[in-house]
Enzyme design. Sequence first.
Site, PDB file in Angstrom:
ATOM      1  N   ASP A  72      11.260 -10.017   3.772  1.00  0.00           N
ATOM      2  CA  ASP A  72      10.953 -10.041   2.346  1.00  0.00           C
ATOM      3  C   ASP A  72      12.221  -9.881   1.504  1.00  0.00           C
ATOM      4  O   ASP A  72      13.298  -9.563   2.013  1.00  0.00           O
ATOM      5  CB  ASP A  72       9.932  -8.946   1.982  1.00  0.00           C
ATOM      6  CG  ASP A  72      10.241  -7.598   2.637  1.00  0.00           C
ATOM      7  OD1 ASP A  72      11.380  -7.413   3.114  1.00  0.00           O
ATOM      8  OD2 ASP A  72       9.363  -6.729   2.663  1.00  0.00           O
ATOM      9  N   ASN A 145       1.376   3.268   1.843  1.00  0.00           N
ATOM     10  CA  ASN A 145       0.029   2.763   1.526  1.00  0.00           C
ATOM     11  C   ASN A 145      -0.467   1.766   2.576  1.00  0.00           C
ATOM     12  O   ASN A 145      -1.466   1.089   2.374  1.00  0.00           O
ATOM     13  CB  ASN A 145       0.017   2.117   0.131  1.00  0.00           C
ATOM     14  CG  ASN A 145       0.895   0.869   0.050  1.00  0.00           C
ATOM     15  OD1 ASN A 145       1.542   0.485   1.037  1.00  0.00           O
ATOM     16  ND2 ASN A 145       0.926   0.219  -1.102  1.00  0.00           N
ATOM     17  N   HIS A 147       1.229  -0.910   3.669  1.00  0.00           N
ATOM     18  CA  HIS A 147       1.718  -2.293   3.566  1.00  0.00           C
ATOM     19  C   HIS A 147       2.677  -2.604   4.715  1.00  0.00           C
ATOM     20  O   HIS A 147       3.341  -1.728   5.258  1.00  0.00           O
ATOM     21  CB  HIS A 147       2.339  -2.589   2.187  1.00  0.00           C
ATOM     22  CG  HIS A 147       3.689  -2.010   1.916  1.00  0.00           C
ATOM     23  ND1 HIS A 147       4.020  -1.462   0.691  1.00  0.00           N
ATOM     24  CD2 HIS A 147       4.812  -1.899   2.671  1.00  0.00           C
ATOM     25  CE1 HIS A 147       5.275  -1.057   0.722  1.00  0.00           C
ATOM     26  NE2 HIS A 147       5.779  -1.299   1.921  1.00  0.00           N
ATOM     27  N   GLU A 152       0.689  -6.044   0.238  1.00  0.00           N
ATOM     28  CA  GLU A 152       0.104  -4.854  -0.369  1.00  0.00           C
ATOM     29  C   GLU A 152      -1.410  -4.818  -0.131  1.00  0.00           C
ATOM     30  O   GLU A 152      -1.999  -5.830   0.271  1.00  0.00           O
ATOM     31  CB  GLU A 152       0.377  -4.876  -1.880  1.00  0.00           C
ATOM     32  CG  GLU A 152       1.865  -4.811  -2.238  1.00  0.00           C
ATOM     33  CD  GLU A 152       2.429  -3.397  -2.144  1.00  0.00           C
ATOM     34  OE1 GLU A 152       1.955  -2.596  -1.310  1.00  0.00           O
ATOM     35  OE2 GLU A 152       3.357  -3.082  -2.913  1.00  0.00           O
TER      36      GLU A 152
END
Length: 252
Positions: A72, A145, A147, A152
Amino acid sequence: MNIYKPNIIAFKEKEECDKYTSSILIKEINKLKKIKLGLATGSTPREIYENLVSAYKNGAVSFKGVITFNLDEYIGLKENDYENSYRFFMNSYLFEKVDFNINNTFFPIEWNQKLDLDKNDYFEYDELINSNGGIDIQILGVGENGHIAFNEPGSKLSAKTSKTNLSDSTIEVNSRFFKAKADVPTQAVTMGLDTILKAKRILLVAYGKNKLNALKALTSASGFNENIPCTALLLHNNVTIITDQAIELLFK
Ligand code: GLP
């Protein structure tokens, strides 16, 4: 859809995890030479890359034939904030310290720029990876979280490399690398879950208590839950979780 249990390799110390992960990489690079690696950034893989640099300096490995695809990259970093780009991270922690052919190190945004498609919303990265024969080993971290890369909560299993909006929690967590929270980009380009699941082998590295919820969610889920994107890994038959959270994860 088949569900697979990830292997869990747990050590007491983070250093042992780093050593284990880098030794797998060194062994496979020496075996395959033209290996294709999917690489992650962030605080998790830093020491793994440092171990690779040391191994190179000791003559234990060469990266001349290695091709890499990073997961990314941020969109919209401030002009004077190149040091927060994932390209800068990879160049400074690994690529420029060993004998990589820098032209064989790929990032999704750069590849579109090279193809003169930088105004496109569609990223030709999956095609690039496929045309190189696919990723042999993908290194992954995980967000608090859940991801993976920048997939996400709410991400689709069918997602290819694409532009994404960062969640507030990711912006908050990643703000530790920036001068101010307002400097954290709100968007990124990320390999999609589909892209990641196409790798032949996946090593998910996760350290520290703040990753425990994500790891527990992954190891206790019965299938993919789009609110916890890392559960997509249950659909892959060759995932190893490498963690220093042995006691909490395995025995509680
Ligand atoms: C970041 C990256 C991920 C990374 C994760 C964990 O936002 N996009 O690729 O794996 O969050 O980061 P860290 O290793 O710093 O905890």
